[in-house]
Design an enzyme around this catalytic site. Structure first.
Site, PDB file in Angstrom:
ATOM      1  N   LYS A 227       6.478  22.516   1.184  1.00 23.29           N
ATOM      2  CA  LYS A 227       5.852  21.747   2.269  1.00 23.29           C
ATOM      3  C   LYS A 227       6.144  22.408   3.615  1.00 23.29           C
ATOM      4  O   LYS A 227       5.271  22.554   4.465  1.00 23.29           O
ATOM      5  CB  LYS A 227       6.403  20.316   2.236  1.00 23.29           C
ATOM      6  CG  LYS A 227       5.601  19.328   3.052  1.00 23.29           C
ATOM      7  CD  LYS A 227       6.328  18.006   3.161  1.00 23.29           C
ATOM      8  CE  LYS A 227       5.766  16.939   2.295  1.00 23.29           C
ATOM      9  NZ  LYS A 227       6.331  15.598   2.602  1.00 23.29           N
TER      10      LYS A 227
ATOM     11  N   THR B 199      11.821   2.852   7.959  1.00 23.93           N
ATOM     12  CA  THR B 199      11.871   1.393   7.855  1.00 23.93           C
ATOM     13  C   THR B 199      13.040   1.012   6.959  1.00 23.93           C
ATOM     14  O   THR B 199      13.073   1.380   5.785  1.00 23.93           O
ATOM     15  CB  THR B 199      10.559   0.870   7.255  1.00 23.93           C
ATOM     16  OG1 THR B 199       9.495   1.280   8.107  1.00 23.93           O
ATOM     17  CG2 THR B 199      10.572  -0.643   7.150  1.00 23.93           C
TER      18      THR B 199
ATOM     19  N   ARG C 234       0.069   3.025  11.882  1.00 23.21           N
ATOM     20  CA  ARG C 234      -0.834   2.734  10.764  1.00 23.21           C
ATOM     21  C   ARG C 234      -1.434   4.037  10.273  1.00 23.21           C
ATOM     22  O   ARG C 234      -1.824   4.894  11.098  1.00 23.21           O
ATOM     23  CB  ARG C 234      -1.963   1.804  11.237  1.00 23.21           C
ATOM     24  CG  ARG C 234      -1.520   0.370  11.541  1.00 23.21           C
ATOM     25  CD  ARG C 234      -2.605  -0.369  12.284  1.00 23.21           C
ATOM     26  NE  ARG C 234      -2.882   0.305  13.547  1.00 23.21           N
ATOM     27  CZ  ARG C 234      -4.050   0.223  14.192  1.00 23.21           C
ATOM     28  NH1 ARG C 234      -5.047  -0.474  13.685  1.00 23.21           N
ATOM     29  NH2 ARG C 234      -4.227   0.840  15.330  1.00 23.21           N
TER      30      ARG C 234
ATOM     31  N   CYS D 213       3.509   0.672   2.746  1.00 20.78           N
ATOM     32  CA  CYS D 213       4.407  -0.100   3.626  1.00 20.78           C
ATOM     33  C   CYS D 213       4.471  -1.582   3.296  1.00 20.78           C
ATOM     34  O   CYS D 213       5.537  -2.085   2.926  1.00 20.78           O
ATOM     35  CB  CYS D 213       4.005   0.119   5.068  1.00 20.78           C
ATOM     36  SG  CYS D 213       4.263   1.821   5.560  1.00 20.78           S
TER      37      CYS D 213
ATOM     38  N   LYS E 284      -7.107   1.824   2.146  1.00 21.20           N
ATOM     39  CA  LYS E 284      -7.938   1.383   3.263  1.00 21.20           C
ATOM     40  C   LYS E 284      -8.776   2.563   3.699  1.00 21.20           C
ATOM     41  O   LYS E 284      -8.508   3.706   3.302  1.00 21.20           O
ATOM     42  CB  LYS E 284      -7.089   0.872   4.427  1.00 21.20           C
ATOM     43  CG  LYS E 284      -6.273   1.962   5.112  1.00 21.20           C
ATOM     44  CD  LYS E 284      -5.597   1.425   6.367  1.00 21.20           C
ATOM     45  CE  LYS E 284      -4.901   2.543   7.122  1.00 21.20           C
ATOM     46  NZ  LYS E 284      -4.290   2.063   8.368  1.00 21.20           N
TER      47      LYS E 284
ATOM     48  N   ARG F  64      -1.591   5.022  -2.476  1.00 22.30           N
ATOM     49  CA  ARG F  64      -0.376   4.322  -2.910  1.00 22.30           C
ATOM     50  C   ARG F  64      -0.564   2.804  -2.834  1.00 22.30           C
ATOM     51  O   ARG F  64      -1.040   2.296  -1.818  1.00 22.30           O
ATOM     52  CB  ARG F  64       0.821   4.755  -2.057  1.00 22.30           C
ATOM     53  CG  ARG F  64       1.297   6.168  -2.360  1.00 22.30           C
ATOM     54  CD  ARG F  64       2.411   6.594  -1.448  1.00 22.30           C
ATOM     55  NE  ARG F  64       1.933   6.797  -0.082  1.00 22.30           N
ATOM     56  CZ  ARG F  64       2.739   7.199   0.913  1.00 22.30           C
ATOM     57  NH1 ARG F  64       4.032   7.386   0.707  1.00 22.30           N
ATOM     58  NH2 ARG F  64       2.253   7.394   2.127  1.00 22.30           N
TER      59      ARG F  64
HETATM   60  C1  UDX Z   1       1.017  -0.963   8.223  1.00 20.98           C
HETATM   61  C2  UDX Z   1       1.290  -1.604   9.576  1.00 20.98           C
HETATM   62  O1  UDX Z   1       0.057  -1.979  10.184  1.00 20.98           O
HETATM   63  C3  UDX Z   1       2.012  -0.603  10.488  1.00 20.98           C
HETATM   64  O2  UDX Z   1       2.326  -1.226  11.712  1.00 20.98           O
HETATM   65  C4  UDX Z   1       3.291  -0.160   9.785  1.00 20.98           C
HETATM   66  O3  UDX Z   1       3.986   0.782  10.590  1.00 20.98           O
HETATM   67  C5  UDX Z   1       2.961   0.468   8.446  1.00 20.98           C
HETATM   68  O4  UDX Z   1       2.239  -0.484   7.638  1.00 20.98           O
HETATM   69  P1  UDX Z   1      -0.728   0.705   7.155  1.00 20.98           P
HETATM   70  O5  UDX Z   1      -0.056   0.306   5.889  1.00 20.98           O
HETATM   71  O6  UDX Z   1      -0.954   2.131   7.435  1.00 20.98           O
HETATM   72  O7  UDX Z   1       0.139   0.115   8.426  1.00 20.98           O
HETATM   73  O8  UDX Z   1      -2.169   0.022   7.181  1.00 20.98           O
HETATM   74  P2  UDX Z   1      -2.808  -1.282   7.808  1.00 20.98           P
HETATM   75  O9  UDX Z   1      -3.926  -0.862   8.654  1.00 20.98           O
HETATM   76  O10 UDX Z   1      -1.785  -2.183   8.365  1.00 20.98           O
HETATM   77  O11 UDX Z   1      -3.444  -1.982   6.475  1.00 20.98           O
HETATM   78  C6  UDX Z   1      -2.540  -2.360   5.457  1.00 20.98           C
HETATM   79  C7  UDX Z   1      -3.359  -2.980   4.334  1.00 20.98           C
HETATM   80  O12 UDX Z   1      -3.875  -4.255   4.750  1.00 20.98           O
HETATM   81  C8  UDX Z   1      -4.580  -2.152   3.910  1.00 20.98           C
HETATM   82  O13 UDX Z   1      -4.713  -2.216   2.497  1.00 20.98           O
HETATM   83  C9  UDX Z   1      -5.747  -2.873   4.586  1.00 20.98           C
HETATM   84  O14 UDX Z   1      -6.966  -2.702   3.869  1.00 20.98           O
HETATM   85  C10 UDX Z   1      -5.272  -4.317   4.509  1.00 20.98           C
HETATM   86  N1  UDX Z   1      -5.856  -5.175   5.526  1.00 20.98           N
HETATM   87  C11 UDX Z   1      -5.613  -4.906   6.833  1.00 20.98           C
HETATM   88  C12 UDX Z   1      -6.598  -6.282   5.134  1.00 20.98           C
HETATM   89  O15 UDX Z   1      -6.805  -6.511   3.946  1.00 20.98           O
HETATM   90  N2  UDX Z   1      -7.105  -7.106   6.082  1.00 20.98           N
HETATM   91  C13 UDX Z   1      -6.899  -6.872   7.416  1.00 20.98           C
HETATM   92  O16 UDX Z   1      -7.396  -7.641   8.244  1.00 20.98           O
HETATM   93  C14 UDX Z   1      -6.144  -5.734   7.809  1.00 20.98           C
END
Ligand code: UDX
Length: 484
Positions: free
Chosen positions: A39, A124, A156, A280, A340, A347
């Site tokens: 890496k 975290t 995020r 996360c 997403k 993951r």
């Molecule tokens: C999250 C937190 O937002 C971030 O602050 C932290 O540091 C890491 O974890 P992330 O996991 O990258 O970030 O994605 P995020 O955009 O938060 O979405 C998390 C999950 O929730 C995704 O599967 C998304 O599809 C889902 N989601 C998000 C919903 O189902 N509905 C929503 O309204 C928002």
């Protein structure tokens, strides 16, 4: 901008690499350390192992100059007065966070007798981890001079660089004035607003500097877990409301809008669908739940949040059955494998969980995902066909499933989808489309938290219509909404 600080970042995953690149962007001299030689060699060649907007530009700008990569922790520590620990904290069997990588780094740091070091806990971690790092280092090397602070990330995936450079807040947990001052200096380009005035800033024109919240290490550690747990709670809450909406024929997207217009609730993280995933939320909720249990507090609310999230996948499978009848032998087009839109990460993806369930039901799947296909191929059986566009995924299928909120899915030519499908059925796990517009395009549209469509009779299935590419409702990451 401020004086440059020599910083080491240990760990070059999603958090470590973004943190290292953004700290270099703020003017610091950064060395990013990882044990993974392959890496590190790839990063030294400017190859990036993750999909993050703006990261290529930052590595282009600073790679080999303010931002270097090495496998040698010792050489990194010799040059750096501040060390960010950004290594993985995966879930252990019991759900608690596995902190063994953090402990290993703490022991290694203690053995490097190079004078005062500020250790910054970026990964975290549960509360008290700072204490454990402090104790481990003091026991490994009584003469070592250091402070340990907590500086949790709120990045995020897909928008991590923007989230770092234009944060809602920077949280610093420090138990000494000296440590607090060093951290304030590191983030000064953002808190003073000076960064946003620089010529080639990634984010420009901010009216004011970023907010830095200075607190104790324990409070900072809890802020991170509590924030993620609350965001996941919002998602499970709106998904529970969606189940009620579906039973009475209400529209959860309208309910969410009505709720979110209350400034005390806020409109974000109220998008109903097949539930949350990623590296996360699932991990952090288990860790928070497990840690609270160890303290003697049963955080039952989180049990329900996790159960509702799991139930969303099951109810979506039921929805598919209600649309196509028997699953066995059905040909299904699938749009989306990532957890997403805007990332290549699969993951804990609810899309993958649903795909695996359909495979167990002997469905034939044709899958398209703009960013995650290569990673999905590594975990899914060869019987799953991957295609390179959404229309081929629809071709001859008994239904089209939408499992990830990729912005490009909003621009689908619905007439073409309808033509390609063997049955005019779209089952949307992310509520990307307006049901009325889907019906106008002659598609039987199922979604989450909204009434199921009335049955289309064959004669009612309209032929070719005018272009019905539907502008959908997905609130894509809107940098302008946070651009100043
Ligand atoms: C999250 C937190 O937002 C971030 O602050 C932290 O540091 C890491 O974890 P992330 O996991 O990258 O970030 O994605 P995020 O955009 O938060 O979405 C998390 C999950 O929730 C995704 O599967 C998304 O599809 C889902 N989601 C998000 C919903 O189902 N509905 C929503 O309204 C928002």
């Amino acid at each position: 901008m401020n004086l440059s600080t020599n910083i080491a970042v240990v760990g070059s995953g999603y958090v470590g690499l973004v943190t290292a690149a953004c700290l270099a962007e703020l003017g610091h001299s950064v060395v990013c350390v990882d044990v993974d030689e392959e890496k590190i060699n790839a990063l030294q060649r400017g190859q990036i192992p993750i999909y993050e907007e703006w990261l290529p530009e930052l590595l282009q700008r600073h790679g080999g100059r303010r931002l270097c990569f090495t496998t040698s922790l010792d050489s990194a520590l010799r040059e750096s007065s501040v060390v960010f620990i950004a290594v993985g904290t995966p879930s252990a069997e019991s759900g608690e966070a596995d902190l063994s990588y953090v402990e290993k780094v703490a022991r290694d740091l203690a053995c490097s007798a190079y004078g005062y070091r500020l250790i910054v806990e970026k990964s975290t971690v549960p509360v008290y981890t700072c204490e454990w790092i402090r104790r481990t280092m003091a026991m490994s090397s009584p003469e070592a001079k250091f402070d340990v602070v907590s500086n949790p990330e709120f990045l995020r995936e897909g928008t991590a660089v923007l989230d770092f450079l234009l944060p809602d807040r920077i949280v610093v947990g420090a138990d000494s004035d000296r440590a607090a001052r060093v951290m304030q200096d590191i983030y000064k380009p953002l808190t003073s607003g000076a960064y946003y005035q620089t010529r080639d800033a990634i984010v420009s024109g901010a009216a004011k500097g970023a907010q830095l919240i200075l607190t104790s290490t324990k409070s900072a550690e809890i802020i991170k877990h509590a924030s993620n747990a609350f965001l996941a709670t919002k998602i499970s809450f709106i998904n529970a409301v969606a189940s009620i909406c579906e039973k009475v024929g209400a529209d959860v997207t309208e309910v969410a809008m009505g709720m979110g217009s209350d400034s005390r609730i806020g409109s974000r993280f109220l998008m109903s669908g097949i539930g949350y995933g990623g590296s996360c939320f699932p991990k952090d909720l288990k860790a928070f739940r497990s840690f609270a249990h160890d303290l003697g507090y049963e955080f039952k609310l989180l049990d329900e949040v996790m159960k509702i999230n799991e139930d969303q996948r099951q109810s979506f499978l039921k929805k598919i059955r209600s649309a196509v009848w028997n699953l066995r032998g059905k040909r299904l087009g699938v749009l989306g494998v990532t957890f997403k839109g805007g990332t290549d990460d699969i993951r804990e993806s609810p899309a993958i969980a649903i795909i695996e369930a359909l495979i167990r039901e002997r469905c034939t799947l044709s899958v398209y995902d703009p960013g995650g296909a290569e990673r999905a191929k590594e975990v899914l059986p060869a019987s799953v066909t991957f295609v390179d566009d959404p229309y081929r995924a629809s071709s001859g299928a008994d239904a089209l499933l939408i499992l990830t909120d990729w912005a490009e899915f909003c621009n689908l030519d619905l007439n073409r989808v309808s033509e390609e499908l063997a049955q005019p059925i779209v089952i949307d796990g992310r509520n990307l489309f307006d049901p009325q517009k889907m019906a106008q395009a002659g598609l039987l549209y199922y979604s989450v938290g909204r009434s199921n469509p009335t049955k289309l009779e064959p004669s009612e299935r309209p032929g070719l219509r005018s272009q019905a590419s539907v502008q959908c409702d997905i609130p894509e990451y809107d940098a302008t909404s946070r651009k100043c």
